[in-house]
Motif scaffolding. Structure first.
Motif, PDB file in Angstrom:
ATOM      1  N   ALA A 809     -14.111  16.742  35.430  1.00 25.99           N
ATOM      2  CA  ALA A 809     -15.066  17.555  34.682  1.00 25.99           C
ATOM      3  C   ALA A 809     -14.542  18.979  34.493  1.00 25.99           C
ATOM      4  N   THR A 810     -13.906  19.519  35.532  1.00 25.80           N
ATOM      5  CA  THR A 810     -13.349  20.870  35.441  1.00 25.80           C
ATOM      6  C   THR A 810     -12.256  20.930  34.381  1.00 25.80           C
ATOM      7  N   ARG A 811     -11.425  19.889  34.325  1.00 23.65           N
ATOM      8  CA  ARG A 811     -10.385  19.854  33.298  1.00 23.65           C
ATOM      9  C   ARG A 811     -11.000  19.766  31.902  1.00 23.65           C
ATOM     10  N   ALA A 812     -12.080  18.989  31.773  1.00 25.84           N
ATOM     11  CA  ALA A 812     -12.752  18.901  30.481  1.00 25.84           C
ATOM     12  C   ALA A 812     -13.347  20.256  30.087  1.00 25.84           C
ATOM     13  N   LEU A 813     -13.941  20.958  31.060  1.00 23.11           N
ATOM     14  CA  LEU A 813     -14.484  22.281  30.784  1.00 23.11           C
ATOM     15  C   LEU A 813     -13.371  23.269  30.436  1.00 23.11           C
ATOM     16  N   ALA A 814     -12.234  23.132  31.088  1.00 20.58           N
ATOM     17  CA  ALA A 814     -11.093  23.994  30.773  1.00 20.58           C
ATOM     18  C   ALA A 814     -10.620  23.743  29.343  1.00 20.58           C
ATOM     19  N   MET A 815     -10.591  22.485  28.947  1.00 18.32           N
ATOM     20  CA  MET A 815     -10.178  22.147  27.586  1.00 18.32           C
ATOM     21  C   MET A 815     -11.162  22.718  26.566  1.00 18.32           C
ATOM     22  N   ALA A 816     -12.479  22.646  26.907  1.00 20.57           N
ATOM     23  CA  ALA A 816     -13.485  23.206  26.014  1.00 20.57           C
ATOM     24  C   ALA A 816     -13.298  24.709  25.874  1.00 20.57           C
ATOM     25  N   GLY A 820     -12.324  26.782  22.566  1.00 22.24           N
ATOM     26  CA  GLY A 820     -13.221  27.865  22.157  1.00 22.24           C
ATOM     27  C   GLY A 820     -12.554  29.216  22.144  1.00 22.24           C
ATOM     28  N   GLY A 821     -11.269  29.287  22.503  1.00 20.85           N
ATOM     29  CA  GLY A 821     -10.524  30.530  22.443  1.00 20.85           C
ATOM     30  C   GLY A 821     -10.573  31.379  23.696  1.00 20.85           C
ATOM     31  N   ASP A 822     -11.209  30.890  24.738  1.00 21.80           N
ATOM     32  CA  ASP A 822     -11.296  31.673  25.982  1.00 21.80           C
ATOM     33  C   ASP A 822     -10.167  31.225  26.925  1.00 21.80           C
ATOM     34  N   GLU A 823      -8.979  31.752  26.719  1.00 18.52           N
ATOM     35  CA  GLU A 823      -7.806  31.326  27.489  1.00 18.52           C
ATOM     36  C   GLU A 823      -7.932  31.697  28.959  1.00 18.52           C
ATOM     37  N   THR A 824      -8.523  32.842  29.258  1.00 21.38           N
ATOM     38  CA  THR A 824      -8.663  33.259  30.647  1.00 21.38           C
ATOM     39  C   THR A 824      -9.537  32.295  31.431  1.00 21.38           C
ATOM     40  N   LEU A 825     -10.675  31.896  30.843  1.00 21.08           N
ATOM     41  CA  LEU A 825     -11.555  30.930  31.507  1.00 21.08           C
ATOM     42  C   LEU A 825     -10.862  29.586  31.655  1.00 21.08           C
ATOM     43  N   ALA A 826     -10.135  29.175  30.624  1.00 25.62           N
ATOM     44  CA  ALA A 826      -9.412  27.902  30.689  1.00 25.62           C
ATOM     45  C   ALA A 826      -8.405  27.920  31.832  1.00 25.62           C
ATOM     46  N   ARG A 827      -7.682  29.033  31.932  1.00 32.49           N
ATOM     47  CA  ARG A 827      -6.667  29.155  32.982  1.00 32.49           C
ATOM     48  C   ARG A 827      -7.325  29.081  34.363  1.00 32.49           C
ATOM     49  N   THR A 828      -8.430  29.767  34.551  1.00 30.44           N
ATOM     50  CA  THR A 828      -9.142  29.745  35.839  1.00 30.44           C
ATOM     51  C   THR A 828      -9.580  28.339  36.192  1.00 30.44           C
ATOM     52  N   LEU A 853      -0.581  24.459  32.835  1.00 28.64           N
ATOM     53  CA  LEU A 853      -0.403  25.837  33.281  1.00 28.64           C
ATOM     54  C   LEU A 853       0.984  26.358  32.901  1.00 28.64           C
ATOM     55  N   GLY A 854       1.981  25.471  32.914  1.00 25.69           N
ATOM     56  CA  GLY A 854       3.317  25.865  32.480  1.00 25.69           C
ATOM     57  C   GLY A 854       3.339  26.222  31.004  1.00 25.69           C
ATOM     58  N   ARG A 855       2.657  25.410  30.191  1.00 29.40           N
ATOM     59  CA  ARG A 855       2.573  25.716  28.765  1.00 29.40           C
ATOM     60  C   ARG A 855       1.869  27.058  28.531  1.00 29.40           C
ATOM     61  N   ASP A 856       0.826  27.297  29.304  1.00 35.31           N
ATOM     62  CA  ASP A 856       0.070  28.539  29.169  1.00 35.31           C
ATOM     63  C   ASP A 856       0.952  29.744  29.530  1.00 35.31           C
ATOM     64  N   ALA A 857       1.683  29.632  30.653  1.00 34.66           N
ATOM     65  CA  ALA A 857       2.558  30.739  31.061  1.00 34.66           C
ATOM     66  C   ALA A 857       3.636  31.001  30.006  1.00 34.66           C
ATOM     67  N   LEU A 858       4.139  29.927  29.411  1.00 38.26           N
ATOM     68  CA  LEU A 858       5.171  30.067  28.385  1.00 38.26           C
ATOM     69  C   LEU A 858       4.608  30.749  27.144  1.00 38.26           C
ATOM     70  N   ALA A 859       3.372  30.396  26.789  1.00 40.60           N
ATOM     71  CA  ALA A 859       2.730  31.022  25.636  1.00 40.60           C
ATOM     72  C   ALA A 859       2.553  32.518  25.848  1.00 40.60           C
ATOM     73  N   LEU A 860       2.379  32.925  27.117  1.00 39.12           N
ATOM     74  CA  LEU A 860       2.227  34.349  27.435  1.00 39.12           C
ATOM     75  C   LEU A 860       3.569  35.053  27.567  1.00 39.12           C
ATOM     76  N   GLY A 861       4.670  34.292  27.450  1.00 36.45           N
ATOM     77  CA  GLY A 861       6.000  34.877  27.564  1.00 36.45           C
ATOM     78  C   GLY A 861       6.492  35.030  28.991  1.00 36.45           C
TER      79      GLY A 861
END
Length: 905
Positions: A809-816, A820-828, A853-861
Motif C-alpha cells: 500500500a505504501t508503494r502504491a501511495l508513493a506511486m500516486a 501527482g508531482g509530489d516527488e518529496t512525498l514519493a521519496r519518503t 530510489l536509484g532512478r530518483d537519485a539519478l533524476a536529481l543528478g
C-alpha cells in the motif's frame, strides 16, 4: 555468546561454533560495544566513533540500521537499548580480553612458579594476533589496544621469569631473541634474556645484550640503563653464585600415554581445561562431555600432560570403557588403587575394610590428577566415588570424560564440540579449519604427497561437513584415499556405514568402524530413549519440541514423556540442543535411520513427520496475513529443510492429499520469499501424484497458473477464470482471483479477475482479500482514484497488522504521489517501504524499491547516491539469485555511469 578481540574480531556460540558478523561498520559497532564490556554507550558517542566526525544523513537511523544487522547476526536479545544508550549483553567470561586479565591477576597472586607459568601460558594462548585488529586504526580503540598490548608484553615477561625459576633457561633464551628485537628498549625483557643466556653458559652474549641496550638508550633517548639492569650486568661480570640456575624438580610418575600424533584444533580447549584445573584455581572436577568419537579422551590426555608438572603426585589415566555397567563404587575404587600402584597396601590389610574410605585416606595428603575416561556406562557409581574422594582429599583434582556430566557439587562441565568445519571451499580459509587440518594430516600420512589444493578442496570440505567434524570419523576415513580420490570418497559418504574403512588397529574395538562407534552409545539407552532418538532422525534439520512430540508420541510413548526423554538424550550428548531446536549429528542420524529401517518403523515415522509438517504449514499460513506475519515467516524459514523433506516424502510415497495440502499451505510463503521457481516445481510434483482430492487439486492448479505467469513459464493464463471458478471456498476463490488477475497485468482477463476478487472478498467478509484487491486496483487507475484505493487498502492492512500489505500500500501511495508531482512525498514513502521490506526480509520488494530510489537519485543528478542504491540492489539480487533484480540494477548502474560521464565532461 563468546567474543574474541585479542586478534581479528570473532564470535562463537557457547558450543564453539563461529558466528559470522558481516560488514565493516557492523563489526566496528560490535568492537566498540565489546570495548565497553557491557556498559551502555550513548547514541551520539557511537555515531561519532563509527563515522569519525563525518556522519551520514540521519545518523541515528544509520546507527539503528547497523544495530539491526548486528542483532540479526547475534540474536535480538544480545544487543540491548537503554536510556543511557546501547550495550551488549555479556556473560562474566564471554570476552577473551577479560579472561586474559583474570588469568593474569590469578597468576600474579600465585606463589608456585609452575602454576604461575601455566596460568600465564593459558592467558597468552588467548591471543590470536594484535588486539582489536579489525579497528586498530579507529580512535575509539587506541587507548584500549595500548593497554592490552602492554599487559600482553608484561605477561610474556612474567611467564619467562617463572620458567627461569623452573630451570627452562635454554628455551627461554631462544624464544626471547625475536621479542627483544621488536622491543629493544624494554629493560625488564633484556634482564630476563641476560639471565637466560648466562645460565646456558653464554656469558659473552649476555654482556653483549647489555652493551647493545646501553648504546641504543644513549643514541635514541640520551639516557643510561637503569640501576637494576646495571646491577645485573655487574653480577654477571663477577659471576655471582645467586645467578646460577636452580636445581630442576624431580618429575613425578605418570601413566599418561605419549601422543602418537599431534592433537589438531584443540589448543584453546587444552589451555582452558588446564587453566580450570591448575592448582590454586579453585576448580577440582572438570567433565568433558560430548558424543562418541568427538575427541574427549585425546583432549583430556593432552590437558593432563600440560598439568603433569603441576601435579606433585602424578597424573593418572583410569580407563573405564571395558568395565561392566553393573560395577559398584568399591569396584571402581579398586581400579583406581591399582592404577595408582596402591594395591599392595590394600592386600596387606589384616581385615576387610571399606575400600572407598581407604582410598580417600590414601590420597588425603596427596595431590594427584585423575583422568577418569569413558564414564557414561557407570555414571552413578563414578559420581558417588568422585564426590567422596574430593571430600576426603583437598589436593585431588579429577578430569572426567563422558557423554553426560556427573552432576555433583563443584563440577565444571565443558562440552567438547566437533572440530570446526569451514563455511566455504577456499583453500586458504579451509586449511585453517580444525576438521580440514586433521583430515589433511591423516590423509598425508596415508598417501605421501597429499595436500589441500584448489582441485580437491571442495571434496575435502564436503567430507568434513558430512562427518560433522568428528575427529574419529575423519581419522577412520582418511586412509581410504589410498584407493579412492577425494571426490569418490565424498560420494561414498551417501552410504557411509557400508564404506570399507578398515579395522583401525590400536583403537578399542568399539571404535573400529563408524557403526561400532555409535553402537556403543546405542546399547546404553533404554528402549524409550532409542525410540525417541531414532524417530528424531526423520527430521533432516532438527526440530522443536512440538516436532519431536509429533513423531514420537505416535509410537506408544506418551506425549508428556517426550521432553524428559529428550533431556536425557541431550545429557548423553546424542542430541544437541541448539536454542529451541533439537538436532542429531549427521552420522548419528544416518545410524538411526538404519535402525528404523531394520525395525520396520521407518514408514510410519515418516508418515508422522509429513503430518507434523502439514500441521505446521497450515497453522503458519493462517498467520502470514496478519500481525504475526514476521514471526511465522521466520518460523517457515527455519523449517524450510524439514518442509521440503516432508513434501518429497509425500510425493515419493504417493500421498496426494498430503502433498497438495502442503503446497497449497506453503504457496503464500513462497510468494513472499520470492521462491517462485521452487513453488512451480513443487506444485507440478504434487499435481503429478494421482488421485488427489478434487478441491485441493483445483486450488493447486490455480496457484500453479499464477506462479507460471509470474515466471514466464508456459502457463494457463487463458483459462484463469475457469481455474478459479472450480474453487468452492469463496475466500480462497477471491484471493486466487487476485493472484491470477495481478499476474495478467493490463490484460482484459486480468482486470475481470481483479474486479471479481474485490467483489468476492467483500461478499465473503475477507478484509485481507479486499485490501489486496484495492491496492492492486490502485496501480491501474488515475492518480486521485489510485490514492483513494491505496489509502483504503492501507487502512485495512494496518487494521490486520499485515506488514507486507502495508508495504504494498505504501508503494502504491508513493506511486500516486509521484504521478501527482509530489516527488518529496514519493521519496519518503518509498524509503518507508524499503524499511519494511528489509525488516521482513522481502528481498524482491527491497530490490524493486531500491531501483526506484536509484532512478530518483539519478533524476536529481546525485550519481554517487544512485550508484550506492543500485549497487545495494545488485548485491541483494546476486545473493538471492533474483535475476530480474540483477538486470534492473545493472541497467541502473549503466545509466548512472553514462550520466556521471556527461556531468563530468
Amino acid at each position: 555468546m563468546r567474543y574474541g578481540v585479542l586478534g581479528p574480531l570473532v564470535v562463537w556460540t557457547s558450543a564453539g561454533i563461529p558466528v559470522p558478523v558481516p560488514e565493516t561498520k557492523v563489526r566496528a559497532l560490535l568492537a566498540n560495544l565489546l570495548l565497553h564490556n557491557g556498559d551502555p554507550i550513548p547514541v551520539d558517542r557511537l555515531v561519532e566513533d563509527l563515522w569519525a566526525g563525518s556522519p551520514p544523513g540521519r545518523p541515528r537511523n544509520a546507527l539503528q540500521a547497523k544495530v539491526s544487522q548486528l542483532r540479526r547476526a547475534l540474536g535480538r536479545d544480545e544487543v540491548l537499548h537503554q536510556p543511557a544508550g546501547y550495550r551488549l549483553r555479556l556473560d562474566a567470561d564471554a570476552l577473551d580480553a577479560e579472561r586474559f586479565r583474570d588469568l593474569l591477576r590469578q597468576a600474579r597472586a600465585t606463589a608456585d612458579a609452575r602454576a604461575r607459568a601455566g596460568l600465564l601460558g593459558a592467558a597468552l594462548a588467548l591471543w590470536r594476533g594484535a588486539a582489536y585488529l579489525d579497528v586498530c586504526d579507529a580512535p575509539f580503540a587506541r587507548a584500549e589496544i595500548t593497554r592490552l598490548e602492554e599487559l600482553r608484553l608484561s605477561a610474556v615477561e612474567e611467564r619467562a621469569e617463572a620458567r627461569l625459576e623452573l630451570g627452562e633457561h635454554a628455551p627461554v633464551a631462544e624464544e626471547l631473541g625475536e621479542l627483544v628485537r621488536q622491543h629493544p628498549l624494554r629493560e625488564r625483557l633484556r634482564m630476563i634474556q641476560m639471565r637466560a643466556l648466562y645460565r646456558t653458559g653464554r656469558q659473552g652474549e649476555a654482556l653483549a645484550c647489555f652493551q647493545d641496550l646501553r648504546c641504543r638508550l644513549a643514541e635514541e633517548l640520551g639516557v643510561a640503563p637503569g640501576p637494576e639492569i646495571a646491577g645485573l650486568h655487574e653480577a654477571i661480570l663477577r659471576q655471582e653464585p645467586e645467578l646460577a640456575a636452580p636445581v630442576p624438580a624431580v618429575r613425578c610418575r605418570s601413566n599418561l600415554p605419549a601422543p602418537v600424533t599431534a592433537l589438531i584444533g584443540r589448543q584453546q580447549a587444552i589451555e582452558e581445561v588446564s587453566c580450570l584445573l591448575v592448582r590454586g584455581s579453585g576448580t577440582r572436577a572438570v567433565s568433558l562431555t560430548g558424543p562418541g568419537g568427538v575427541g574427549k579422551t585425546r583432549l583430556a590426555v593432552a590437558a593432563a600432560h600440560s598439568l603433569s608438572g603441576d601435579s606433585p603426585d602424578g597424573a593418572w589415566l583410569v580407563e573405564l570403557a571395558g568395565l561392566s555397567p553393573g560395577l559398584t563404587e568399591e569396584d571402581l575404587a579398586e581400579r583406581i588403587i591399582a592404577t595408582l600402584g596402591l594395591c599392595d597396601t590394600t592386600t596387606a590389610e589384616p581385615e576387610p575394610v571399606d575400600v572407598v574410605h581407604w582410598l580417600g585416606q590414601a590420597v588425603a595428603e596427596r595431590s594427584p590428577l585423575l583422568v577418569l575416561d569413558n564414564c557414561e556406562h557407570v555414571l552413578e557409581p563414578v559420581a558417588a566415588l568422585v564426590a567422596a574422594l574430593l571430600a576426603a582429599a583437598p589436593g585431588l583434582r579429577v578430569l572426567i570424560t563422558s557423554h553426560e556430566a556427573l552432576d555433583i557439587p563443584g563440577e565444571v562441565v565443558r562440552p567438547v564440540p566437533p572440530l570446526a568445519v569451514p563455511d566455504q571451499p577456499d583453500p586458504a580459509l579451509a586449511a585453517r579449519a580444525g576438521a580440514v587440518e586433521l583430515f589433511v594430516q591423516r590423509a598425508a600420512a596415508a598417501v605421501p604427497g597429499f595436500a589441500l589444493d584448489a582441485d580437491n578442496v571442495h571434496a575435502v570440505v564436503t567430507i568434513c561437513r558430512r562427518l560433522d567434524g568428528i575427529p574419529l570419523a575423519l581419522e577412520l576415513l582418511a586412509p581410504r584415499l589410498r584407493v579412492l580420490s577425494p571426490d569418490q570418497l565424498a560420494e561414498c559418504l551417501d552410504d557411509r556405514f557400508n564404506l570399507p574403512i578398515g579395522r583401525g588397529r590400536g583403537r578399542p574395538a568399539r571404535q573400529q568402524t563408524l557403526r561400532a562407534m555409535i553402537d556403543w552409545s546405542w546399547e546404553l539407552l533404554t528402549e524409550a530413549e532409542r525410540t525417541v532418538l531414532s524417530r528424531l532422525a526423520v527430521h533432516p534439520d532438527g526440530c522443536v519440541l512440538a516436532g519431536a512430540v509429533a513423531v514420537c508420541s505416535g509410537s506408544g510413548i506418551p506425549a508428556e514423556r517426550v521432553l524428559d526423554l529428550l533431556s536425557r538424550l541431550v545429557d548423553r550428548s546424542l542430541v544437541v540442543r541448539d536454542g529451541a531446536r533439537f538436532r542429531l549429528l549427521e552420522s548419528v542420524a544416518a545410524y538411526c535411520l538404519d535402525r528404523l529401517a531394520e525395525s520396520g518403523a521407518l514408514t510410519s515415522a515418516r508418515a508422522l513427520f509429513v503430518r507434523a509438517g502439514l500441521d505446521l504449514a497450515e497453522q503458519a499460513d493462517r498467520q502470514l496475513r496478519g500481525a504475526e506475519q514476521h514471526r511465522h515467516l521466520e518460523l517457515l524459514d527455519t523449517e524450510t529443510v524439514n518442509l521440503r523433506r516432508a513434501l518429497d516424502t509425500a510425493v515419493g510415497t504417493g500421498d496426494a492429499a498430503a502433498a497438495l495440502h502442503l503446497v497449497n499451505s506453503l504457496a503464500w510463503y513462497w510468494f513472499l520469499r520470492g521462491r517462485l521457481t521452487e513453488a512451480r516445481r513443487w506444485f507440478q510434483a504434487a499435481l503429478a501424484v494421482p488421485d488427489g482430492p478434487e478441491q485441493a487439486t483445483a486450488v493447486a492448479r490455480a496457484w500453479l497458473a499464477g506462479v507460471e505467469l509470474r515466471t514466464h513459464a508456459a502457463g494457463a493464463g487463458e483459462r484463469a477464470g475457469e481455474l478459479v471458478a472450480a474453487i468452492a471456498d469463496p475466500v480462497r476463490r477471491a484471493r486466487l482471483s487476485w493472484f491470477l488477475g495481478s499476474a495478467l497485468s493490463g490484460q482484459t482477463p486480468g482486470r475481470e479477475l481483479l474486479a471479481a476478487a474485490l467483489t468476492g472478498a467483500r461478499a465473503a467478509g475477507d478484509s485481507w482479500g479486499e485490501a489486496v484487491a484495492l491496492v492492486e486496483r490502485a496501480a491501474r487507475t488515475e492518480p486521485e482514484a489510485m490514492r483513494a484505493d491505496a489509502e483504503a487498502g492501507a487502512a485495512l492492512f494496518r487494521e490486520l497488522g499485515d506488514r507486507w500489505g502495508q508495504l504494498r500500500a505504501t508503494r502504491a501511495l508513493a506511486m500516486a504521489a509521484e504521478l501527482g508531482g509530489d516527488e518529496t512525498l514519493a521519496r519518503t514513502r518509498y524509503r518507508a517501504a524499503l524499511a519494511v521490506a528489509e525488516e521482513l526480509g522481502l528481498w524482491t520488494e527491497a530490490v524493486e524499491t531500491l531501483s526506484w530510489l536509484g532512478r530518483d537519485a539519478l533524476a536529481l543528478g546525485d550519481t554517487a547516491q544512485a550508484e550506492q542504491l543500485y549497487q545495494r540492489a545488485r548485491r541483494i539480487s546476486v545473493e538471492r539469485a533474483y535475476t530480474r533484480g540483477e538486470i534492473l540494477a545493472e541497467a541502473g548502474l549503466a545509466r548512472t555511469a553514462r550520466v556521471h560521464a556527461e556531468l563530468s565532461a
